[in-house]
Write a protein that holds these residues in place. Structure first.
Motif, mmCIF file in Angstrom:
data_model
loop_
_atom_site.group_PDB
_atom_site.id
_atom_site.type_symbol
_atom_site.label_atom_id
_atom_site.label_comp_id
_atom_site.label_asym_id
_atom_site.label_seq_id
_atom_site.Cartn_x
_atom_site.Cartn_y
_atom_site.Cartn_z
ATOM 1 N N GLU A 161 35.057 -18.370 23.439
ATOM 2 C CA GLU A 161 34.334 -17.233 22.847
ATOM 3 C C GLU A 161 32.997 -17.263 23.311
ATOM 4 O O GLU A 161 31.975 -16.329 23.736
ATOM 5 N N GLU A 162 32.323 -18.597 23.553
ATOM 6 C CA GLU A 162 31.095 -18.752 24.142
ATOM 7 C C GLU A 162 30.943 -18.240 25.486
ATOM 8 O O GLU A 162 29.936 -17.355 25.737
ATOM 9 N N ILE A 163 31.944 -18.688 26.165
ATOM 10 C CA ILE A 163 31.867 -18.002 27.674
ATOM 11 C C ILE A 163 31.921 -16.588 27.765
ATOM 12 O O ILE A 163 30.879 -15.776 28.435
ATOM 13 N N LYS A 164 32.726 -15.861 27.084
ATOM 14 C CA LYS A 164 32.862 -14.469 26.876
ATOM 15 C C LYS A 164 31.356 -13.745 26.281
ATOM 16 O O LYS A 164 31.022 -12.735 26.917
ATOM 17 N N VAL A 195 29.149 -14.108 29.222
ATOM 18 C CA VAL A 195 29.145 -13.123 30.349
ATOM 19 C C VAL A 195 28.799 -11.593 29.983
ATOM 20 O O VAL A 195 28.321 -10.915 30.645
ATOM 21 N N LYS A 196 28.984 -11.355 28.795
ATOM 22 C CA LYS A 196 28.685 -10.033 27.979
ATOM 23 C C LYS A 196 26.915 -9.688 28.013
ATOM 24 O O LYS A 196 26.424 -8.938 28.086
ATOM 25 N N GLY A 197 26.432 -10.994 27.960
ATOM 26 C CA GLY A 197 24.932 -10.887 28.006
ATOM 27 C C GLY A 197 24.611 -10.789 26.505
ATOM 28 O O GLY A 197 23.149 -10.825 26.420
#
Length: 82
Positions: free
Chosen positions: A68-71, A74-76
Motif C-alpha cells: 500500500e505504501e509503495i502504491k 508511486v501515485k505521489g
C-alpha cells in the motif's frame, strides 16, 4: 538501651526481608496495583472476538502495508495512516 534498639532494628530488618521475599506479599501488591489502575483509568475493555479470530501473520500484514505504501508513493500522494 542501645542493645534493645540494636535487637529491634535487627528484628525489623529480618521481618522486612522475609516479607519482601514472600510471593503472597507480591501477589497482594499486584492486586492492589490492579485495583488502583482500574479506579484511575477504568476497567479495560475485553478483547473482541474479531481480533482473536484474525489469524493473519504479522509478516503478511507487513507485506500488505508495504505494498500500500509503495502504491501511494508511486501515485505521489503519501498519506499519514496514524
Amino acid at each position: 538501651m542501645v542493645w534493645n534498639q540494636f535487637w529491634l532494628r535487627t528484628l525489623e530488618i529480618w521481618l522486612t526481608t522475609r516479607l519482601l521475599r514472600s510471593p503472597i506479599f507480591h501477589q497482594m501488591v499486584g492486586r492492589v496495583h490492579q485495583r488502583v489502575q482500574h479506579i484511575r483509568h477504568g476497567i479495560p475493555p475485553e478483547p473482541s472476538r474479531t481480533s482473536l479470530e484474525n489469524n493473519e501473520s504479522s509478516f503478511n500484514k507487513f507485506i500488505k502495508y508495504f505494498k500500500e505504501e509503495i502504491k501511494d508513493q508511486v501515485k505521489g500522494n503519501p498519506r499519514n495512516k496514524l
